[in-house]
Design a protein around this motif. Structure first.
Motif, PDB file in Angstrom:
ATOM      1  N   THR A   1     -38.632 -41.643 -89.159  1.00 18.40           N
ATOM      2  CA  THR A   1     -38.041 -41.186 -87.898  1.00 18.40           C
ATOM      3  C   THR A   1     -37.537 -39.746 -87.943  1.00 18.40           C
ATOM      4  N   PRO A   2     -36.718 -39.346 -88.924  1.00 18.69           N
ATOM      5  CA  PRO A   2     -36.224 -37.956 -88.923  1.00 18.69           C
ATOM      6  C   PRO A   2     -37.347 -36.930 -89.006  1.00 18.69           C
ATOM      7  N   LEU A   3     -38.338 -37.190 -89.841  1.00 18.50           N
ATOM      8  CA  LEU A   3     -39.430 -36.243 -90.018  1.00 18.50           C
ATOM      9  C   LEU A   3     -40.264 -36.099 -88.750  1.00 18.50           C
ATOM     10  N   VAL A   4     -40.620 -37.214 -88.135  1.00 17.58           N
ATOM     11  CA  VAL A   4     -41.415 -37.173 -86.900  1.00 17.58           C
ATOM     12  C   VAL A   4     -40.623 -36.487 -85.792  1.00 17.58           C
ATOM     13  N   ALA A   5     -39.334 -36.779 -85.696  1.00 19.22           N
ATOM     14  CA  ALA A   5     -38.502 -36.155 -84.667  1.00 19.22           C
ATOM     15  C   ALA A   5     -38.418 -34.646 -84.868  1.00 19.22           C
ATOM     16  N   ALA A   6     -38.338 -34.208 -86.124  1.00 22.32           N
ATOM     17  CA  ALA A   6     -38.294 -32.771 -86.408  1.00 22.32           C
ATOM     18  C   ALA A   6     -39.621 -32.106 -86.055  1.00 22.32           C
ATOM     19  N   LEU A   7     -40.721 -32.767 -86.362  1.00 18.45           N
ATOM     20  CA  LEU A   7     -42.044 -32.216 -86.040  1.00 18.45           C
ATOM     21  C   LEU A   7     -42.223 -32.052 -84.531  1.00 18.45           C
ATOM     22  N   ARG A   8     -41.615 -32.922 -83.764  1.00 20.37           N
ATOM     23  CA  ARG A   8     -41.759 -32.885 -82.310  1.00 20.37           C
ATOM     24  C   ARG A   8     -40.643 -32.094 -81.627  1.00 20.37           C
ATOM     25  N   SER A   9     -39.736 -31.527 -82.410  1.00 23.63           N
ATOM     26  CA  SER A   9     -38.613 -30.787 -81.830  1.00 23.63           C
ATOM     27  C   SER A   9     -39.056 -29.405 -81.362  1.00 23.63           C
ATOM     28  N   SER A  10     -38.180 -28.725 -80.642  1.00 23.33           N
ATOM     29  CA  SER A  10     -38.507 -27.406 -80.097  1.00 23.33           C
ATOM     30  C   SER A  10     -38.748 -26.391 -81.206  1.00 23.33           C
ATOM     31  N   ARG A  11     -39.642 -25.463 -80.992  1.00 28.64           N
ATOM     32  CA  ARG A  11     -39.991 -24.462 -82.005  1.00 28.64           C
ATOM     33  C   ARG A  11     -39.038 -23.271 -81.929  1.00 28.64           C
ATOM     34  N   ASP A  12     -37.756 -23.547 -82.113  1.00 32.51           N
ATOM     35  CA  ASP A  12     -36.799 -22.443 -82.146  1.00 32.51           C
ATOM     36  C   ASP A  12     -36.747 -21.847 -83.549  1.00 32.51           C
ATOM     37  N   ARG A  13     -35.813 -20.933 -83.786  1.00 26.88           N
ATOM     38  CA  ARG A  13     -35.748 -20.252 -85.079  1.00 26.88           C
ATOM     39  C   ARG A  13     -35.306 -21.174 -86.215  1.00 26.88           C
ATOM     40  N   LEU A  14     -34.744 -22.313 -85.876  1.00 30.42           N
ATOM     41  CA  LEU A  14     -34.294 -23.246 -86.899  1.00 30.42           C
ATOM     42  C   LEU A  14     -35.292 -24.383 -87.136  1.00 30.42           C
ATOM     43  N   TYR A  15     -36.471 -24.268 -86.529  1.00 29.64           N
ATOM     44  CA  TYR A  15     -37.479 -25.325 -86.677  1.00 29.64           C
ATOM     45  C   TYR A  15     -37.836 -25.538 -88.142  1.00 29.64           C
ATOM     46  N   ARG A  16     -38.038 -24.453 -88.868  1.00 29.81           N
ATOM     47  CA  ARG A  16     -38.430 -24.566 -90.276  1.00 29.81           C
ATOM     48  C   ARG A  16     -37.318 -25.211 -91.105  1.00 29.81           C
ATOM     49  N   ALA A  17     -36.079 -24.828 -90.850  1.00 32.71           N
ATOM     50  CA  ALA A  17     -34.945 -25.429 -91.561  1.00 32.71           C
ATOM     51  C   ALA A  17     -34.826 -26.912 -91.238  1.00 32.71           C
ATOM     52  N   ARG A  18     -35.046 -27.249 -89.972  1.00 31.32           N
ATOM     53  CA  ARG A  18     -34.981 -28.645 -89.542  1.00 31.32           C
ATOM     54  C   ARG A  18     -36.083 -29.468 -90.217  1.00 31.32           C
ATOM     55  N   LEU A  19     -37.272 -28.895 -90.274  1.00 27.45           N
ATOM     56  CA  LEU A  19     -38.401 -29.585 -90.893  1.00 27.45           C
ATOM     57  C   LEU A  19     -38.184 -29.735 -92.396  1.00 27.45           C
ATOM     58  N   PHE A  20     -37.638 -28.702 -93.030  1.00 31.82           N
ATOM     59  CA  PHE A  20     -37.345 -28.787 -94.464  1.00 31.82           C
ATOM     60  C   PHE A  20     -36.346 -29.906 -94.736  1.00 31.82           C
ATOM     61  N   GLY A  21     -35.255 -29.926 -93.994  1.00 31.98           N
ATOM     62  CA  GLY A  21     -34.210 -30.914 -94.220  1.00 31.98           C
ATOM     63  C   GLY A  21     -34.693 -32.338 -94.030  1.00 31.98           C
ATOM     64  N   THR A  22     -35.425 -32.598 -92.956  1.00 29.58           N
ATOM     65  CA  THR A  22     -35.897 -33.965 -92.697  1.00 29.58           C
ATOM     66  C   THR A  22     -36.989 -34.385 -93.677  1.00 29.58           C
TER      67      THR A  22
END
Length: 401
Positions: free
Chosen positions: A339-360
């Motif tokens: 769930t966290p990983l899929v949600a991060a992949l589908r989240s908005s492509r803002d400047r924190l997208y990479r950090a969000r994807l790394f964390g999840t």
């Protein structure tokens, strides 16, 4: 993001500090420290219109996973109160208020805040472990607050998640975050948990790959780190470092087909073989969480009937979910893990997208690998931590509230 320190913001900051800094050494008390601001935050989020609880993708999928677990428990129940054991998974729906509170604090500096709080938490856990080992004279750190496996696994998770700070910080300050995984491995060694050390090697490869932008360099870094990790284990085994030497010997015996001589490894292998047989007895809805061991023990070989005495679970998330909930339970496990990983992949492509994807990604890989040798879901310490960390990266780690 609210500019004033409102009551809701205080609850959100309390959650951040508990989950990232206090959790490692608080042990069995940590989930209850996180529960207080979460429960208090429910009526607050309902009343305050500017801070509604979000029924988003991760909220819906975690609720679905919780529903599947309850369904399997109900279908496999033998008495009316059997379903009450699902209280252990109540943190899945509690993700919603945690996400709502942490989303109020969203800001561009979130990766730095997460990295620094997690680094401080791992450092505190290491000091706590050193105190137990060398001042109190305990053989393994962790028993004072919970147990060695919990303090080691929590430290490994937070240690590698701290690396997200390197994606948000600048200059030489980024180097400090790389101390966090090293400190975490130190905690795992003091706790004497071999599974956490092996998992750390796998997580390190994934983290290295995620941190480097250029694919070729990322692959080279990951491979190089894997080689270094293997060499470090072999050197430690050659020097007869306690528990590491038996770990390497057990891996060698498994790969060569020889008989495993380590007692702990023998117990875990017996659990998996007997657990598979128990799963085949009730493959669709399982036997129920309260009957994991009673369903498994009859399948032990003759002469090993008492091998699992005193064991509360199968020390493997896949086996636990399979025996407890059958196919329905395994589907729930996959859903909540991804769930966290899929949600991060589908989240908005803002400047924190990479950090969000790394964390999840690190969160998902950590629970998947650590769960091969320990109970990560179904025990409140790590179930609560998973949902809380998912809320941090999906709710807090965004540019705007």
């Amino acid at each position: 993001m609210s500019g004033r320190l409102s009551f809701g913001n205080v609850l959100g900051w309390a959650l951040l500090v508990v989950l990232l800094t206090i959790y490692g050494f608080a042990g069995q008390y940590a989930p209850y420290l996180a529960l207080l601001p979460t429960i208090v935050g429910v009526p607050y989020l309902i009343v305050v219109r500017k801070s509604p609880m979000r029924l988003n993708l991760p909220s819906i999928t975690l609720l679905a996973a919780f529903g599947l677990l309850v369904l399997a428990s109900w279908l496999s129940s033998q008495k009316s109160d059997d379903v009450l054991i699902m209280v252990n998974f109540i943190w899945l729906p509690l993700f919603i208020p945690m996400d709502g509170l942490l989303a109020r604090l969203a800001r561009p500096s979130a990766p730095i805040i997460i990295g620094r709080l997690a680094l401080a938490g791992v450092a505190a856990a290491l000091l706590f472990a050193l105190y137990q080992r060398f001042v109190l004279g305990m053989d393994r750190a962790g028993w004072l607050a919970s147990d060695p496996i919990r303090i080691a696994n929590t430290s490994i998770i937070l240690g590698f998640l701290s690396l997200v700070g390197a994606l948000g910080d600048t200059g030489r300050r980024r180097v400090i975050y790389f101390a966090s995984p090293v400190l975490a491995v130190g905690v795992a060694y003091l706790a004497g948990t071999r599974g956490a050390i092996v998992s750390a090697a796998v997580i390190a490869v994934v983290a290295a790959f995620m941190l480097v932008r250029r694919p070729r360099i990322a692959i080279a870094a990951a491979v190089g780190l894997a080689v270094v990790g293997v060499c470090a284990l072999l050197i430690a085994a050659a020097l007869h470092v306690p528990r590491v030497d038996t770990l390497v010997a057990t891996i060698g015996q498994l790969l060569s087909g020889e008989k495993v001589t380590d007692t702990s490894a023998q117990i875990r292998l017996a659990m998996q073989h007997a657990g598979w047989a128990a799963f085949l007895e009730s493959p669709w809805v399982g036997h129920g969480w309260q009957r994991i061991m009673t369903a498994t023990i009859p399948h032990l070989p003759p002469g090993q009937e008492h091998l699992l005495d005193g064991q509360p679970h199968l020390h493997n998330d896949i086996a636990n979910f399979g025996v407890a909930g059958g196919v329905v339970g395994l589907v729930a496990y996959v859903v909540l893990l991804l769930t966290p990983l899929v949600a991060a992949l589908r989240s908005s492509r803002d400047r924190l997208y990479r950090a969000r994807l790394f964390g999840t990604t690190v969160l998902t890989v950590s629970y998947a690998t650590l769960g091969l040798d320990a109970l990560m879901f179904g025990y409140e310490i790590h179930t609560a931590l998973f949902c809380g960390l998912a809320a941090i990266f999906l709710g807090f780690c965004r540019e705007i509230a």
